[in-house]
Design a protein around this motif. Structure first.
Motif, PDB file in Angstrom:
ATOM      1  N   CYS A  77     -17.563 -31.441 -45.919  1.00 41.14           N
ATOM      2  CA  CYS A  77     -18.962 -31.622 -46.299  1.00 41.14           C
ATOM      3  C   CYS A  77     -19.582 -32.821 -45.595  1.00 41.14           C
ATOM      4  CB  CYS A  77     -19.096 -31.796 -47.813  1.00 41.14           C
ATOM      5  SG  CYS A  77     -19.080 -30.240 -48.672  1.00 41.14           S
ATOM      6  N   GLY A  78     -19.229 -32.997 -44.346  1.00 42.36           N
ATOM      7  CA  GLY A  78     -19.838 -34.054 -43.558  1.00 42.36           C
ATOM      8  C   GLY A  78     -19.370 -35.459 -43.899  1.00 42.36           C
ATOM      9  N   LYS A  79     -18.293 -35.566 -44.678  1.00 41.38           N
ATOM     10  CA  LYS A  79     -17.782 -36.895 -45.032  1.00 41.38           C
ATOM     11  C   LYS A  79     -16.286 -36.966 -44.758  1.00 41.38           C
ATOM     12  CE  LYS A  79     -21.466 -38.504 -47.495  1.00 41.38           C
ATOM     13  NZ  LYS A  79     -22.166 -39.743 -47.306  1.00 41.38           N
ATOM     14  N   GLU A  80     -15.829 -38.193 -44.532  1.00 42.15           N
ATOM     15  CA  GLU A  80     -14.408 -38.398 -44.269  1.00 42.15           C
ATOM     16  C   GLU A  80     -13.602 -38.314 -45.564  1.00 42.15           C
ATOM     17  OE1 GLU A  80     -13.592 -42.392 -43.060  1.00 42.15           O
ATOM     18  OE2 GLU A  80     -11.498 -42.174 -43.657  1.00 42.15           O
ATOM     19  N   VAL A  81     -12.568 -37.483 -45.541  1.00 39.68           N
ATOM     20  CA  VAL A  81     -11.691 -37.379 -46.706  1.00 39.68           C
ATOM     21  C   VAL A  81     -10.329 -37.990 -46.418  1.00 39.68           C
ATOM     22  CG1 VAL A  81     -10.379 -35.726 -48.087  1.00 39.68           C
ATOM     23  CG2 VAL A  81     -12.816 -35.421 -47.810  1.00 39.68           C
ATOM     24  N   ALA A  82      -9.850 -37.835 -45.199  1.00 40.12           N
ATOM     25  CA  ALA A  82      -8.538 -38.377 -44.844  1.00 40.12           C
ATOM     26  C   ALA A  82      -8.622 -39.010 -43.459  1.00 40.12           C
ATOM     27  CB  ALA A  82      -7.493 -37.276 -44.850  1.00 40.12           C
ATOM     28  N   ASN A  83      -7.708 -39.934 -43.217  1.00 39.48           N
ATOM     29  CA  ASN A  83      -7.690 -40.681 -41.971  1.00 39.48           C
ATOM     30  C   ASN A  83      -6.224 -40.880 -41.619  1.00 39.48           C
ATOM     31  OD1 ASN A  83      -8.342 -42.378 -39.850  1.00 39.48           O
ATOM     32  ND2 ASN A  83      -8.628 -44.185 -41.152  1.00 39.48           N
ATOM     33  N   ALA A  84      -5.837 -40.564 -40.368  1.00 39.78           N
ATOM     34  CA  ALA A  84      -4.413 -40.639 -40.038  1.00 39.78           C
ATOM     35  C   ALA A  84      -4.204 -41.043 -38.590  1.00 39.78           C
ATOM     36  CB  ALA A  84      -3.764 -39.282 -40.301  1.00 39.78           C
ATOM     37  N   TYR A  85      -3.024 -41.636 -38.346  1.00 40.11           N
ATOM     38  CA  TYR A  85      -2.659 -42.082 -36.997  1.00 40.11           C
ATOM     39  C   TYR A  85      -1.248 -41.664 -36.655  1.00 40.11           C
ATOM     40  CZ  TYR A  85      -5.936 -45.957 -38.245  1.00 40.11           C
ATOM     41  OH  TYR A  85      -6.985 -46.718 -38.664  1.00 40.11           O
ATOM     42  N   SER A  86      -1.012 -41.622 -35.337  1.00 39.34           N
ATOM     43  CA  SER A  86       0.331 -41.935 -34.869  1.00 39.34           C
ATOM     44  C   SER A  86       0.346 -43.455 -34.869  1.00 39.34           C
ATOM     45  CB  SER A  86       0.564 -41.430 -33.440  1.00 39.34           C
ATOM     46  OG  SER A  86       0.477 -40.025 -33.399  1.00 39.34           O
ATOM     47  N   GLU A  87       1.187 -44.038 -35.713  1.00 42.53           N
ATOM     48  CA  GLU A  87       1.060 -45.479 -35.968  1.00 42.53           C
ATOM     49  C   GLU A  87       1.498 -46.302 -34.761  1.00 42.53           C
ATOM     50  OE1 GLU A  87      -0.409 -46.593 -38.595  1.00 42.53           O
ATOM     51  OE2 GLU A  87      -0.474 -44.702 -39.723  1.00 42.53           O
ATOM     52  N   LEU A  88       0.747 -47.342 -34.511  1.00 44.33           N
ATOM     53  CA  LEU A  88       1.093 -48.270 -33.442  1.00 44.33           C
ATOM     54  C   LEU A  88       2.377 -49.007 -33.841  1.00 44.33           C
ATOM     55  CD1 LEU A  88       0.514 -49.770 -30.831  1.00 44.33           C
ATOM     56  CD2 LEU A  88      -1.046 -51.256 -32.096  1.00 44.33           C
ATOM     57  N   ASN A  89       3.418 -48.907 -33.005  1.00 39.89           N
ATOM     58  CA  ASN A  89       4.661 -49.617 -33.332  1.00 39.89           C
ATOM     59  C   ASN A  89       5.098 -50.553 -32.214  1.00 39.89           C
ATOM     60  OD1 ASN A  89       5.351 -47.597 -31.579  1.00 39.89           O
ATOM     61  ND2 ASN A  89       7.210 -46.979 -32.692  1.00 39.89           N
ATOM     62  N   ASP A  90       4.236 -50.747 -31.223  1.00 38.35           N
ATOM     63  CA  ASP A  90       4.524 -51.715 -30.145  1.00 38.35           C
ATOM     64  C   ASP A  90       4.029 -53.087 -30.622  1.00 38.35           C
ATOM     65  OD1 ASP A  90       4.272 -53.421 -27.998  1.00 38.35           O
ATOM     66  OD2 ASP A  90       3.615 -51.849 -26.597  1.00 38.35           O
ATOM     67  N   PRO A  91       4.964 -54.002 -30.909  1.00 38.90           N
ATOM     68  CA  PRO A  91       4.548 -55.277 -31.520  1.00 38.90           C
ATOM     69  C   PRO A  91       3.671 -56.125 -30.614  1.00 38.90           C
ATOM     70  CG  PRO A  91       6.907 -55.283 -31.045  1.00 38.90           C
ATOM     71  CD  PRO A  91       6.418 -53.909 -30.747  1.00 38.90           C
ATOM     72  N   ILE A  92       3.874 -56.018 -29.313  1.00 36.67           N
ATOM     73  CA  ILE A  92       3.074 -56.831 -28.390  1.00 36.67           C
ATOM     74  C   ILE A  92       1.651 -56.288 -28.329  1.00 36.67           C
ATOM     75  CG2 ILE A  92       2.813 -57.511 -25.963  1.00 36.67           C
ATOM     76  CD1 ILE A  92       5.958 -57.515 -25.901  1.00 36.67           C
ATOM     77  N   ASP A  93       1.539 -54.961 -28.200  1.00 32.57           N
ATOM     78  CA  ASP A  93       0.223 -54.318 -28.223  1.00 32.57           C
ATOM     79  C   ASP A  93      -0.485 -54.630 -29.539  1.00 32.57           C
ATOM     80  OD1 ASP A  93      -1.979 -52.752 -27.860  1.00 32.57           O
ATOM     81  OD2 ASP A  93      -0.910 -50.839 -27.693  1.00 32.57           O
ATOM     82  N   GLN A  94       0.265 -54.560 -30.644  1.00 36.94           N
ATOM     83  CA  GLN A  94      -0.337 -54.798 -31.959  1.00 36.94           C
ATOM     84  C   GLN A  94      -0.891 -56.220 -32.047  1.00 36.94           C
ATOM     85  OE1 GLN A  94      -0.545 -52.556 -35.215  1.00 36.94           O
ATOM     86  NE2 GLN A  94      -2.174 -53.974 -34.686  1.00 36.94           N
ATOM     87  N   ARG A  95      -0.131 -57.190 -31.527  1.00 31.89           N
ATOM     88  CA  ARG A  95      -0.592 -58.574 -31.551  1.00 31.89           C
ATOM     89  C   ARG A  95      -1.901 -58.720 -30.762  1.00 31.89           C
ATOM     90  NH1 ARG A  95       2.074 -63.785 -32.184  1.00 31.89           N
ATOM     91  NH2 ARG A  95       3.947 -62.593 -32.633  1.00 31.89           N
ATOM     92  N   GLU A  96      -1.941 -58.086 -29.585  1.00 35.65           N
ATOM     93  CA  GLU A  96      -3.160 -58.178 -28.765  1.00 35.65           C
ATOM     94  C   GLU A  96      -4.354 -57.532 -29.472  1.00 35.65           C
ATOM     95  OE1 GLU A  96      -1.916 -56.379 -25.126  1.00 35.65           O
ATOM     96  OE2 GLU A  96      -0.776 -58.151 -24.499  1.00 35.65           O
ATOM     97  N   ARG A  97      -4.105 -56.412 -30.151  1.00 36.79           N
ATOM     98  CA  ARG A  97      -5.213 -55.733 -30.847  1.00 36.79           C
ATOM     99  C   ARG A  97      -5.736 -56.602 -31.988  1.00 36.79           C
ATOM    100  NH1 ARG A  97      -4.912 -49.754 -31.135  1.00 36.79           N
ATOM    101  NH2 ARG A  97      -3.363 -49.154 -29.595  1.00 36.79           N
ATOM    102  N   PHE A  98      -4.824 -57.245 -32.695  1.00 34.47           N
ATOM    103  CA  PHE A  98      -5.250 -58.156 -33.771  1.00 34.47           C
ATOM    104  C   PHE A  98      -6.093 -59.292 -33.197  1.00 34.47           C
ATOM    105  CE2 PHE A  98      -1.621 -57.191 -37.010  1.00 34.47           C
ATOM    106  CZ  PHE A  98      -2.395 -56.198 -37.576  1.00 34.47           C
ATOM    107  N   GLU A  99      -5.615 -59.848 -32.070  1.00 26.94           N
ATOM    108  CA  GLU A  99      -6.342 -60.969 -31.463  1.00 26.94           C
ATOM    109  C   GLU A  99      -7.724 -60.526 -30.998  1.00 26.94           C
ATOM    110  OE1 GLU A  99      -2.346 -63.445 -30.148  1.00 26.94           O
ATOM    111  OE2 GLU A  99      -3.396 -62.242 -28.644  1.00 26.94           O
ATOM    112  N   GLU A 100      -7.809 -59.302 -30.485  1.00 28.29           N
ATOM    113  CA  GLU A 100      -9.094 -58.749 -30.083  1.00 28.29           C
ATOM    114  C   GLU A 100     -10.028 -58.619 -31.295  1.00 28.29           C
ATOM    115  OE1 GLU A 100     -10.546 -58.261 -27.368  1.00 28.29           O
ATOM    116  OE2 GLU A 100     -12.243 -57.010 -27.993  1.00 28.29           O
TER     117      GLU A 100
END
Length: 571
Positions: free
Chosen positions: A417-440
């Motif tokens: 109905c035009g609204k978000e009900v669920a949200n899903a990922y292939s979860e990020l598990n690269d710790p270095i990439d994750q750190r950079e994304r947090f810093e961004e």
RNA sequence: GAUUCCGUAGCUCAGCUGGUAGAGCAAUACACUUUUAAUGUAUGGGCCCUGGGUUCGAAUCCCAGCGGGAUCACCA
């Protein structure tokens, strides 16, 4: 009866208190302690009617029809209602008819809890009823319920509908509005169905902290509190994502949690400051698997809640039967605007969005611009459950980069109905990439993007450094889902106790200034002409009127009329 | 946050161009031994959301506030 309570209580409340006292004087305890041996329920004995069967049930008396030496009443228990038949000479076989004439007919009120013993029978008119041989007062009701009536055609009269009162007094709402109770029964069925589905799949329900030192896993303003012993600030969780991932690091295959989340933001018909999300994380899976899993889950839930995969929401008929359409965000934007976002620069996106009449500003990055275009032009068109996939990277700091395109992420949202009900990922598990994304994210927050997270959870990063298996995670807004499954456009209707501004109680005890003025004047004179008193008081017409009424009402002053002359008299 | 509508008896609601409040249900009393929105007769019940203003006079008109609904804005 003192003056104070006379002001606070309505006539009916006073009468009920008087009935309460009379019952006590008769030796009847209006709040007995002993258990009542209930063996039957209203709708069960109605559905499986057996003539003459002995029954014992308890509930609230919701209507009373007095026919003289016989009466009918309705008993409402947790299952529904059944009619009771009271006959004077059977309730009171001897000379003393007090139990029927006084206790039942006079001292019982609608809303009182009673227990009845008797046998099943059918009245002349064909109504299956309980022929009462013995009744017991179980709990007296001192406040009249807002009782609607239903007529022969099933129309409801005087329905208790005021949303403010219904939400503030949900207990009364639940007693008198059976359809409201039904919503919450369905809500619990939904939770049960989901648990069952996850448990059958071998995943484990867990609990993670509500009080968190760093509010992570989403971008939202948190509620803040303070721990005295540690003397540190703590935050009510806005999401539980980062804790569940730590558990995947710890070696669980699948974990899920129904998470009460708290966000210190606006309230409207789809947002409450506390709400319930369900999040699940499964190791060695990706977002494609999660789409299969999600559509099977929702079909199962719809069946368990409504007995059908189809449901109606407002003017829409929704079918949760799997599988659901899958559309990439790029394709969706092409479908509804003709514009292809692939390989476009920030400037090109900016101009495209502007050309579509979308309010844009220069702080918006590529991801935000794409999100705006999708939100404005596409989102609202997906009525049937549809997976929108492959979101821009900038919007999804916890999501793994897309295997085929470094500008995208492996993310999907389920639109209904035009609204978000669920949200899903292939979860990020690269710790270095994750750190950079947090810093961004921190940089974006400092630039003024209030949707970006301001805190870095270093403990979470440490857990990723130990290694997290490839994992897919999915979150569902439970409140929103149950809104769809019960056809309610407002979140307040699916929460027992939606957040409300607190009630203010102003109890006027003392005289107001204006009342004092009048009181002081007449105190000297004892009696005087009303008009003279008004002149001396020097109050405006309205103030005079209000004050003199208040004084009269409180029994301090009396106005008498002799012909044309009005005289005020101090009492 | 913006716009708009609403606030009168326990409940659902009337109340006109200002003249000190009405109905139905609920309550109280009486009658009635198979009714069901039971019925009949009688009676009681109001900080008309709060405060200020206009007026001889305000539930009614004006202003402010409080509370709520709806729409919009915001919303990983």
């Amino acid at each position: 009866m003192n003056i104070m309570s006379a002001f606070e209580l309505s006539e009916q409340e006073i009468q009920r208190r008087e009935s309460l006292n009379k019952l006590r004087e008769m030796g009847i305890n209006p709040y007995p302690a002993d258990l009542y041996p209930v063996t039957d329920y209203a709708t069960v004995i109605k559905d499986k009617f057996e003539e003459g069967k002995q029954v014992c049930l308890a509930g609230r008396m919701m209507s009373q029809r007095d026919m003289g030496k016989a009466s009918f009443a309705e008993l409402q228990d947790s299952s529904g209602r059944i009619q009771l038949y009271f006959n004077r000479d059977e309730i009171c076989p001897g000379e003393d008819k007090t139990m029927y004439n006084q206790v039942f007919k006079k001292l019982l009120d609608l809303g009182d809890f009673i227990g009845v013993k008797g046998y099943m029978f059918t009245t002349k008119v064909g109504e299956t009823s309980v022929h009462v041989q013995e009744f017991t007062l179980l709990s007296k009701s001192l406040k009249p319920l807002p009782l609607p009536k239903t007529d022969a055609e099933g129309r409801i009269h005087d329905a208790f509908t005021d949303p403010e009162m219904r939400y503030r007094q949900r207990y009364a709402d639940l007693v008198v509005n059976p359809h409201v109770k039904e919503i919450f029964i369905k809500r619990t069925k939904l939770f049960t169905a989901m648990r069952q589905f996850f448990n059958d799949a071998g995943y484990m329900e867990v609990e993670t902290p509500v009080l968190q030192p760093i509010p992570g896993g989403a971008a939202a303003r948190p509620f803040m509190t303070h721990h005295n012993a540690l003397d540190i600030p703590l935050y009510m969780r806005i999401a539980n994502e980062l804790y569940l991932k730590r558990l995947i690091v710890g070696g669980f295959d699948g974990v899920y949690e129904f998470s009460k989340n708290f966000r210190n933001e606006g309230m409207d018909r789809t947002h409450n400051p506390e709400f319930t999300a369900m999040e699940i994380y499964v190791s060695y899976k990706d977002y494609n698997w999660m789409m299969d899993f999600t559509e099977r889950l929702l079909e199962h839930c719809a069946m368990e809640v409504n007995g059908s995969s189809e449901t109606t929401f407002g003017e829409h008929k929704i079918n949760f039967k799997a599988p659901y359409k899958r559309v990439t965000m790029r394709q969706s934007i092409i479908d509804f605007t003709g514009f292809d976002i692939d390989g476009k620069s920030e400037d090109e996106l900016f101009n495209a969005a502007k050309g579509m009449g979308i309010a844009v500003d220069t702080t918006m990055g590529k991801g935000k611009l794409i999100d705006e275009i999708f939100g404005e032009k596409c989102e609202g068109n997906y009525i049937q459950p549809t997976f929108i996939t492959d979101y821009p990277k900038e919007m999804s700091p916890l999501c793994k980069e897309h295997r085929d395109n470094p500008e995208l992420t492996e993310r999907f949202e389920l639109m209904v109905c035009g609204k978000e009900v669920a949200n899903a990922y292939s979860e990020l598990n690269d710790p270095i990439d994750q750190r950079e994304r947090f810093e961004e994210q921190v940089r974006l927050a400092e630039k003024g993007d209030d949707e970006a997270g301001q805190f870095i959870d270093y403990d979470f990063l440490r857990s990723l450094e130990y290694g997290m298996p490839p994992t897919s995670g999915m979150g569902i807004g439970m409140d929103r889902l149950i809104m769809y499954l019960t056809n309610n456009p407002s979140i307040q209707e699916v929460l027992f106790f939606p957040q409300m501004r607190p009630e203010v109680h102003t109890v006027k005890v003392e005289l107001s200034d204006n009342e004092k003025v009048i009181f002081d004047i007449i105190q000297k004179e004892k009696t005087m002409d009303l008009n003279a008193l008004k002149m001396q008081a020097g109050l405006s017409g309205k103030q005079w009127d209000l004050s003199i009424k208040a004084l009269t009402k409180q029994g301090l002053l009396k106005v008498t009329k002799n012909g044309d002359a009005l005289t005020a008299e101090l009492l």
